[in-house]
Design a protein around this motif. Structure first.
Motif, mmCIF file in Angstrom:
data_model
loop_
_atom_site.group_PDB
_atom_site.id
_atom_site.type_symbol
_atom_site.label_atom_id
_atom_site.label_comp_id
_atom_site.label_asym_id
_atom_site.label_seq_id
_atom_site.Cartn_x
_atom_site.Cartn_y
_atom_site.Cartn_z
ATOM 1 N N UNK A 132 0.925 -1.112 0.000
ATOM 2 C CA UNK A 132 -0.011 0.063 -0.171
ATOM 3 C C UNK A 132 0.703 1.217 -0.016
ATOM 4 N N UNK A 133 2.128 1.394 0.628
ATOM 5 C CA UNK A 133 2.819 2.395 0.694
ATOM 6 C C UNK A 133 3.337 2.528 -0.753
ATOM 7 N N UNK A 134 3.723 1.784 -1.341
ATOM 8 C CA UNK A 134 4.446 1.682 -2.798
ATOM 9 C C UNK A 134 3.143 2.142 -3.608
ATOM 10 N N UNK A 135 2.127 1.825 -3.380
ATOM 11 C CA UNK A 135 0.861 1.606 -4.564
ATOM 12 C C UNK A 135 1.259 0.777 -5.503
ATOM 13 N N UNK A 136 1.731 -0.546 -5.168
ATOM 14 C CA UNK A 136 2.170 -1.735 -6.135
ATOM 15 C C UNK A 136 1.092 -2.704 -6.030
ATOM 16 N N UNK A 137 0.570 -3.021 -7.074
ATOM 17 C CA UNK A 137 -0.740 -3.893 -7.127
ATOM 18 C C UNK A 137 -0.245 -5.446 -7.553
ATOM 19 N N UNK A 138 0.972 -5.508 -8.338
ATOM 20 C CA UNK A 138 1.066 -6.648 -8.662
ATOM 21 C C UNK A 138 2.576 -7.260 -8.234
ATOM 22 N N UNK A 139 2.761 -8.349 -7.593
ATOM 23 C CA UNK A 139 4.046 -8.811 -7.121
ATOM 24 C C UNK A 139 4.858 -9.051 -8.145
ATOM 25 N N UNK A 140 6.208 -8.882 -8.240
ATOM 26 C CA UNK A 140 7.015 -9.024 -9.093
ATOM 27 C C UNK A 140 8.442 -8.234 -8.842
ATOM 28 N N UNK A 141 9.336 -8.526 -9.880
ATOM 29 C CA UNK A 141 10.372 -7.750 -9.810
ATOM 30 C C UNK A 141 10.377 -6.565 -10.433
ATOM 31 N N UNK A 142 11.479 -5.752 -10.454
ATOM 32 C CA UNK A 142 11.658 -4.439 -11.607
ATOM 33 C C UNK A 142 10.572 -3.288 -11.116
ATOM 34 N N UNK A 143 9.724 -3.341 -9.838
ATOM 35 C CA UNK A 143 9.063 -2.534 -9.283
ATOM 36 C C UNK A 143 9.373 -1.105 -9.373
ATOM 37 N N UNK A 144 8.556 -0.087 -9.782
ATOM 38 C CA UNK A 144 8.951 1.145 -10.035
ATOM 39 C C UNK A 144 8.956 1.972 -8.501
ATOM 40 N N UNK A 145 9.352 2.930 -8.533
ATOM 41 C CA UNK A 145 8.955 3.824 -7.280
ATOM 42 C C UNK A 145 8.274 4.979 -7.579
ATOM 43 N N UNK A 146 6.901 4.695 -7.187
ATOM 44 C CA UNK A 146 5.752 5.668 -7.406
ATOM 45 C C UNK A 146 6.087 7.002 -6.893
ATOM 46 N N UNK A 147 6.315 7.939 -7.570
ATOM 47 C CA UNK A 147 6.329 9.510 -7.017
ATOM 48 C C UNK A 147 5.023 10.046 -6.720
ATOM 49 N N UNK A 148 4.304 9.839 -7.762
ATOM 50 C CA UNK A 148 2.995 10.522 -7.805
ATOM 51 C C UNK A 148 1.812 9.561 -8.488
ATOM 52 N N UNK A 149 0.851 9.451 -7.787
ATOM 53 C CA UNK A 149 -0.416 8.710 -8.411
ATOM 54 C C UNK A 149 -1.663 8.666 -7.681
ATOM 55 N N UNK A 150 -2.690 8.549 -8.376
ATOM 56 C CA UNK A 150 -3.862 8.365 -7.707
ATOM 57 C C UNK A 150 -4.575 6.985 -7.557
ATOM 58 N N UNK A 151 -4.280 6.312 -6.606
ATOM 59 C CA UNK A 151 -4.554 4.781 -6.508
ATOM 60 C C UNK A 151 -6.081 4.903 -6.341
ATOM 61 N N UNK A 152 -6.521 3.894 -7.485
ATOM 62 C CA UNK A 152 -7.886 3.566 -7.581
ATOM 63 C C UNK A 152 -8.149 2.193 -7.233
ATOM 64 N N UNK A 153 -8.696 1.863 -5.928
ATOM 65 C CA UNK A 153 -8.838 0.622 -5.366
ATOM 66 C C UNK A 153 -9.878 -0.253 -5.870
ATOM 67 N N UNK A 154 -10.888 0.531 -6.595
ATOM 68 C CA UNK A 154 -11.915 -0.353 -7.262
ATOM 69 C C UNK A 154 -11.387 -0.946 -8.496
#
Length: 459
Positions: free
Chosen positions: A252-274
């Motif tokens: 949740x802190x990273x705003x990462x939805x899919x488990x995997x390698x090479x995950x980007x560092x999200x600086x800005x986004x609007x997380x859409x939980x739906x």
């Protein structure tokens, strides 16, 4: 809004108000001990002036912390009876240890600390100040033991749905305690450092050119510059510990939805939980993997791993955790820039008395930056634990009491009104003390290249 959500908001409001004041008193006690020790060693009045100013702030903060803490403790019975019914065998003794080892110590010696500077022997006054400072730290220790255990519970067993302690050493020194305690103590130190620097800068802007205000400004900026790198390092270690024990929170802190390698560092986004995605994402490639695993190809957990087959969400609300984390980090970066710039300017210009007015104006609003960072970090920690109250043991929904929603709403509104008035009064008192200290000084001007003032002859 139902009883569960209203009770969560009410407790969050209460603890948000409460935590502000221990965040000040924990470190301020040790700062006061330093001021008092410096006066005893040097005999310079500026150190006693600093002590007498900030001991008033300590007393006010201590009083508000105690009162709001008592109010908060009642909510365990009124709003969250399931908490003590399930984990009271662990939580009760830990809270009792806090009272026995910390609160009594503070209560016994606080009076000597506040009123004995000119009335008791110096060694006794210094000892009283040291014991009060130690008491505030012990209070933080026991509270964070309980809070850390709620995140990473160890040393217990369940009997008929009730937690029973089996290993008190494992309970106290649970896996997240060292990181959470260190992170909080450093946060307190930074809060006090920038509060002292901000108030001293305000005094300088008003016209205070006393050695005491210059010394406090130098002390606050220097302490902040020393502590912020340590806090960044501890934050990294705390994040690695959280990744090991609470991967859903990290996702949740990273705003990462899919488990995997090479995950980007999200600086800005609007997380859409739906929709289970980020909108308007701006990210640094491989950044999250590098920070969290120290390997750009490292695997980072995704939020979609924490959804049950029936669709039940088993991860925390994404947007509050995502944004709170970024507010905390951004505030920390602002602390780093301001404190290091201040130290560099003092070194180049010959001391705090020669800091530019523009820099002083930037320092004043940073006085309460520690509060912003602390609250943001606290929201990451506590909201990030949802849907659990005690991870894997007790959910928040299971602990809430059967209080009617309108009753919870009415008390919530009353709390918010009272807290808003108290907060306005608290900040007003600090500003009043700063103005009185500044305007009560005789007119002075500095000797070139020094922090030592000389009296201005009366016209």
């Amino acid at each position: 809004m139902d009883t569960l959500l209203l009770s969560r908001i009410q407790f969050a409001s209460n603890i948000s108000f409460h935590i502000l004041f221990p965040t000040i008193t924990i470190a301020l006690g040790w700062v006061l001990l330093f001021f008092r020790w410096r006066f005893a060693r040097t005999g310079q009045e500026k150190w006693m002036e600093a002590y007498m100013f900030w001991v008033k702030v300590f007393a006010l903060s201590f009083a508000l912390g105690v009162v709001s803490g008592i109010t908060m403790s009642f909510q365990f019975g009124t709003n969250w009876p399931g908490f003590m019914e399930t984990v009271g065998n662990v939580a009760g003794p830990l809270l009792a240890y806090e009272v026995l080892t910390a609160f009594f110590l503070e209560a016994v010696f606080l009076g000597i600390m506040l009123f004995g500077a000119r009335k008791v022997a110096p060694w006794l006054h210094i000892t009283a100040t040291a014991l009060v400072a130690f008491g505030t730290t012990m209070s933080a220790f026991w509270i964070l033991v309980l809070n850390s255990w709620m995140h990473t519970p160890q040393g217990y067993e369940l009997r008929d749905g009730v937690v029973h302690a089996t290993d008190w050493w494992a309970i106290i020194f649970n896996p997240s305690l060292p990181y959470r305690l260190s992170h909080m103590l450093l946060a307190s130190g930074l809060t006090v450092a920038f509060l002292i620097a901000g108030v001293a800068a305000l005094r300088r802007l008003i016209g205070d050119r006393s050695p005491s205000s210059a010394t406090q400004l130098r002390f606050g900026l220097t302490l902040g510059a020393l502590l912020i790198p340590a806090q960044i390092l501890m934050g990294d270690l705390h994040g690695l510990n959280t990744l090991a024990h609470q991967p859903a929170k990290v996702a949740a802190m990273e705003g990462n939805w899919e488990t995997g390698p090479n995950v980007p560092l999200v600086l800005f986004a609007l997380p859409d939980q739906e929709a289970r995605e980020n909108r308007f994402e701006l990210a640094i490639p491989n950044g999250a993997s590098l920070i969290l695993t120290h390997d750009p190809d490292g695997v980072v957990p995704g939020l979609n791993d924490f959804v049950a087959e029936d669709g039940t969400i088993l991860h925390p609300p994404v947007a509050p955790v995502f944004w709170s984390f970024r507010v905390m980090v951004a505030t920390g970066m602002a602390m780093l820039v301001l404190s290091w710039a201040g130290v560099a300017l003092m070194w180049r210009r010959g001391g705090p008395s020669h800091l530019p007015r523009l820099f002083l104006m930037a320092t004043v609003p940073m006085a309460f930056s520690g509060w912003v960072a602390t609250l943001a970090g606290w929201y990451v920690t506590e909201i990030g634990r949802q849907p659990w109250l005690v991870t894997g043991v007790l959910s928040t929904a299971e602990a809430v009491g059967p209080v009617a929603a309108p009753m919870v709403l009415s008390t919530l509104i009353a709390y918010l009104v009272v807290y808003a008035l108290l907060m306005a009064a608290y900040i007003g008192v600090i500003v009043h003390l700063a103005r009185r200290a500044a305007l009560g000084k005789p007119p002075t001007r500095e000797k070139p290249g020094t922090d030592q003032p000389i009296a201005v002859p009366a016209e």
